[in-house]
Design an enzyme around this catalytic site. Structure first.
Site, PDB file in Angstrom:
ATOM      1  N   HIS A  15       0.783  -1.277  -0.114  1.00 11.52           N
ATOM      2  CA  HIS A  15      -0.120  -0.067  -0.045  1.00 11.52           C
ATOM      3  C   HIS A  15       0.992   1.348   0.070  1.00 11.52           C
ATOM      4  O   HIS A  15       0.698   2.055  -0.549  1.00 11.52           O
ATOM      5  CB  HIS A  15      -1.028   0.111   1.305  1.00 11.52           C
ATOM      6  CG  HIS A  15      -1.919  -1.041   1.041  1.00 11.52           C
ATOM      7  ND1 HIS A  15      -3.578  -0.414   0.926  1.00 11.52           N
ATOM      8  CD2 HIS A  15      -2.079  -2.290   0.869  1.00 11.52           C
ATOM      9  CE1 HIS A  15      -4.334  -1.382   0.710  1.00 11.52           C
ATOM     10  NE2 HIS A  15      -3.609  -2.402   0.737  1.00 11.52           N
TER      11      HIS A  15
ATOM     12  N   ASP B  14      -5.363   6.455   2.129  1.00  9.33           N
ATOM     13  CA  ASP B  14      -5.509   5.092   1.702  1.00  9.33           C
ATOM     14  C   ASP B  14      -7.217   4.850   2.220  1.00  9.33           C
ATOM     15  O   ASP B  14      -7.514   5.109   3.340  1.00  9.33           O
ATOM     16  CB  ASP B  14      -4.575   4.189   2.383  1.00  9.33           C
ATOM     17  CG  ASP B  14      -4.809   2.803   1.989  1.00  9.33           C
ATOM     18  OD1 ASP B  14      -6.041   2.241   1.324  1.00  9.33           O
ATOM     19  OD2 ASP B  14      -3.769   2.287   1.522  1.00  9.33           O
TER      20      ASP B  14
END
Ligand code: UDP
Length: 468
Positions: A22, A114
């Site tokens: 990520h 995110d």
């Protein structure tokens, strides 16, 4: 630095979820924003910073806390506790960071966060700054989770493999085994299911929605999402320029690494192999294969009699079949980590046996390398379905009733891709996707235009803010 800082047009604070798969895509995105004239600060968690080797980058690096500074997610009691604590401590430390940056003269104009953690949007709203959510998975997978969140798809949708499941926003009918595991076996992953569904809890309030994909790859899926969120933009693939559009010679490095790659050994070995002759095998940074699956995989590779480069992380090495190293002799190289983008770009590599993590999928697509899909969990089965039946750039290895992909199946898929008739068609498609991925990121391509649009609007917003 002073001079460069004064020259920037607006300031983005980028906040990724703290796993390698990520952080790195958001770092790549940060680099693209910086090249458009923005100042970018990337804030990882303190624990992630401690555990990983940082990249050499001109992006400013800062930290926030997830409440577990000495070990992160791995030391939390469970993922549910981790996410709750991260929300609490993360909100506070992100607030402090924004104040600190402002005191230093670097007022933040936008938080790009995110989607796995929706709370930075609340922080952004408290400061009156722009909030942009960043989806790190495919639009197809996002659409599945959105349908669950809206109550339009029951969980699990079906356990009968014979049923075809039609999901709005997903262009192909899915079977139970094509569904993300959090949806198909929710009882195994309740906290993860909550996390992926919560991505949509406040998305209506986000100013921008970014998806790490490219439009040409997911036209129907992205269009479907855009009906709800007009400011949704595809901005991927988030891969260094030299492996994609090749516009920026200095942009080769991928980013953070939790493991040390055996780069020289891999590349030397690959350089001695013929074009398109090697199967590259890796299951990413997290997946843990069972001992039986490792054994089947190992002997399948050996029996294929094809050259293979296999990444087995140090923690997994004890599961390698007994006598394997002696049996494979010069046919195989087993390493604990490798520079994956460089490996995929090496012309010796003819196929990629992969767990279908979204980054690995995008990297293979962008490198034009066909895949043998061996999905393990989370979104990987849906990615595998698209790889085989939508993008037609790979084969999904079928598991038996115990969920194990047997050696014969591994051997058959690898040989089919490297030597078979279907392999030729698949390789042709893979090269088509490589070209389209490069074009999307190149000047004037779909993703590049979207990044330009965001940058222009943010700069406008920042100027208005300064003036008022
Ligand atoms: N990777 C790497 N070297 C390896 C194996 C993987 O650099 O030996 C990188 C790969 O390039 C990708 C990431 O690790 O960027 C894995 O991300 P993915 O989303 O595919 O899977 P995850 O690790 O999140 O399950």
């Amino acid at each position: 630095m002073e001079k460069e800082d004064r020259a920037y047009k607006a300031h983005c604070l980028v906040v990724p979820f703290p796993t390698q798969g990520h952080v790195n895509p958001m770092l790549q995105f940060s680099k693209r924003l910086q090249r458009k004239g923005l100042k970018v600060t990337l804030a990882t968690t303190r624990s992630f910073r401690k555990l990983s080797s940082p990249p050499s980058t001109s992006i400013a690096l800062e930290t926030i806390s997830d409440g577990y500074d000495e070990g992160g997610m791995a030391v939390a009691e469970n993922i549910g506790d981790y996410l709750d604590r991260f929300r609490e401590i993360g909100s506070r430390t992100l607030t402090e960071l924004i104040e600190k940056l402002s005191d230093l003269g670097h007022k933040v104009h936008c938080i790009v966060y995110d989607a796995f953690m929706p709370w930075p949007l609340d922080v952004a709203k408290r400061f009156g700054i722009v909030g942009a959510t960043f989806f790190t998975q495919s639009c197809a997978v996002d659409n599945i989770y959105y349908n669950v969140q809206q109550g339009l798809l029951k969980v699990p949708p079906s356990t009968d493999e014979a049923d075809e499941i039609l999901v709005p926003g997903v262009r192909v009918p899915l079977r139970a085994s094509d569904m993300p595991s959090f949806v198909s076996v929710p009882s195994q992953y309740p906290a993860f299911l909550r996390m992926v569904v919560d991505q949509f809890s406040n998305v209506d309030k986000a100013d921008w929605i970014f998806c790490n994909t490219f439009y040409e790859l997911e036209v129907e899926e992205a269009d479907w999402m855009s009906k709800f969120w007009p400011l949704l933009r595809t901005i991927g693939p988030t891969i260094p320029s030299m492996y994609l559009d090749k516009r920026h010679e200095d942009d080769k490095e991928y980013g953070y690494s939790l493991f040390k790659p055996n780069s020289d050994a891999c590349l030397k070995w690959l350089n001695e192999r013929q074009k398109g002759s090697v199967a590259y095998v890796s299951f990413g940074s997290l997946a843990e294969l069972g001992a039986e699956q490792m054994e089947e995989l190992g002997w399948g590779l050996k029996n294929s009699n094809i050259y293979f480069l296999w990444v087995v992380r140090e923690k997994e090495a004890n599961k390698l079949p007994k006598g394997f190293a002696e049996a494979i002799s010069e046919k195989g190289l087993v390493v604990s980590w490798c520079p994956q983008l460089e490996v995929l770009a090496n012309e010796a590599v003819g196929c990629f046996v992969t767990h279908c993590g979204w980054n690995s999928t995008l990297e293979a697509l962008s490198s034009g390398v066909p895949m043998v899909a061996v999905p393990q969990w989370t979104d990987q089965s849906t990615n595998a379905k698209y790889i085989m039946d939508v993008w037609k750039m790979g084969l999904r290895a079928q598991a038996d009733e115990k969920g194990i992909v047997r050696r014969e199946e591994i051997e058959c898929c690898v040989r089919e891709i490297l030597e078979g008739e279907r392999g030729k068609e698949i390789t042709k498609n893979a090269l088509k996707w490589k070209e389209l991925a490069g074009k999307a990121a190149d000047e004037g391509g779909s993703s590049d235009r979207n990044i330009d649009e965001f940058t222009a609007k943010l700069v406008q917003h920042a100027n208005v803010h300064v003036a008022s």
